[in-house]
Write a protein that holds these residues in place. Structure first.
Motif, mmCIF file in Angstrom:
data_model
loop_
_atom_site.group_PDB
_atom_site.id
_atom_site.type_symbol
_atom_site.label_atom_id
_atom_site.label_comp_id
_atom_site.label_asym_id
_atom_site.label_seq_id
_atom_site.Cartn_x
_atom_site.Cartn_y
_atom_site.Cartn_z
ATOM 1 N N GLY A 1 -6.713 12.468 1.033
ATOM 2 C CA GLY A 1 -7.980 11.782 1.194
ATOM 3 C C GLY A 1 -9.135 12.656 0.730
ATOM 4 O O GLY A 1 -9.066 13.334 -0.290
ATOM 5 N N GLU B 1 -5.625 7.811 -5.272
ATOM 6 C CA GLU B 1 -5.171 6.762 -4.360
ATOM 7 C C GLU B 1 -5.106 5.455 -5.129
ATOM 8 O O GLU B 1 -6.034 5.088 -5.849
ATOM 9 N N LYS C 1 -2.685 8.739 0.515
ATOM 10 C CA LYS C 1 -3.951 8.489 -0.156
ATOM 11 C C LYS C 1 -4.052 9.421 -1.357
ATOM 12 O O LYS C 1 -3.042 9.951 -1.827
ATOM 13 N N SER D 1 0.829 -1.201 0.000
ATOM 14 C CA SER D 1 0.000 0.000 0.000
ATOM 15 C C SER D 1 0.869 1.260 0.000
ATOM 16 O O SER D 1 1.956 1.265 0.580
#
Length: 297
Positions: free
Chosen positions: A102, A126, A43, A39
């Motif tokens: 985000g 993201e 984001k 990951s």
């Protein structure tokens, strides 16, 4: 000269050397570098940036400029070319500050201040899979050590696994530098100026192709990465951009320069990592990235 004076001078020298050595160690000299595939450290982001062409060592001025406007914001650098293969004046990079992450909205006052200072605003999406690692950000020496400590490890990791990972992003947070290179949707990480530059270079090559095809190919191989015009969907995912972007067309071709080709690999990799056939349309095909920023100090 008295013996006590010589002794004091020796002790002072030793203490100075120990202080310098401790400072360098504190800056990250002995830090173990762990490179992972997983990951991303960020984001979706909206960031203010300036796009430049030139040696990567010149990016420090833009980092300082963005810091002066928003000293509490995380800073970001995006590096598009391999300085081992592309001459310094032709390297492309974007540097600035992260305005929001985000679903948060950028602060209107900060946004206005950056735009007034000549920064453009853009968004990166993201994604789910990147090559990533981190390094301490404690002193100015940390910035220098990252070239020797981080990029050789990234180079080895990507080359050993024959991954398609690019461009390279550096995110400067308090106490840490985070590194990432997308393994999918790479086209979404190219700012509009790079797409426009690609179009101009493509048009220039086409204008010379009738008279000197080999010359056009030679020019391409020295220019860095040329991008496909198929970025309609990618641009749609960016919520903010102050740089005008024209309709880029539907071509699936991707002109690549100075990076290794791995035919068919990126499509297979995108299927394995994401399992989403729709997302493959956003992925940039078959480029190997060999830890490029580490090639220039």
């Amino acid at each position: 000269m008295p013996d006590w004076f010589v002794l004091c001078a020796v002790i002072s020298l030793l203490l100075s050397l120990l202080t310098v050595a401790g400072y360098i160690v504190y800056s990250g000299l002995l830090t173990d570098i762990t490179v992972l595939t997983g990951s991303p450290p960020i984001k979706k982001i909206t960031f203010a940036y300036k796009f430049k062409e030139g040696p990567y060592r010149n990016c420090g001025q833009l980092f300082r400029e963005s810091y002066c406007i928003g000293p509490k914001l995380s800073r970001i650098g995006v590096f598009y070319d391999d300085p081992k293969k592309v001459s310094g004046p032709q390297c492309r990079f974007a540097v600035g500050s992260i305005l929001s992450e985000g679903e948060n909205k950028p602060d209107a006052e900060l946004l206005k201040r950056y735009e007034t200072s000549g920064f453009n605003v853009f968004s990166f999406p993201e994604i789910t899979h990147v090559v990533t690692t981190s390094f301490p950000n404690k002193t100015f020496i940390s910035i220098l050590l990252r070239l020797r400590k981080v990029y050789p490890q990234l180079h080895h990791y990507i080359k050993e696994r024959r991954l398609c990972a690019h461009p390279f992003l550096e995110i400067y947070r308090e106490g840490e530098i985070q590194f990432m290179a997308p393994l999918a949707r790479q086209g979404d990480f190219y700012v509009p100026e790079l797409w426009q530059l690609n179009r101009r270079l493509s048009e220039k090559e086409e204008s010379h192709s009738d008279t000197d095809v080999s010359g056009a190919d030679s020019n391409s191989s020295e220019s860095g990465v040329l991008l496909t015009d198929s970025r309609e969907t990618s641009l749609g995912s960016s919520s903010i951009h102050s740089v005008p972007v024209q309709d880029q067309g539907d071509s699936d071709s991707f002109k690549q320069l100075n990076w290794e080709h791995t035919n068919g690999q990126q499509e297979d990799q995108g299927e394995q990592l994401n399992g989403d056939s729709n997302q493959k349309n956003l992925e940039v095909p078959t480029i190997e990235w060999w830890g490029v920023v580490g090639g220039e100090e």
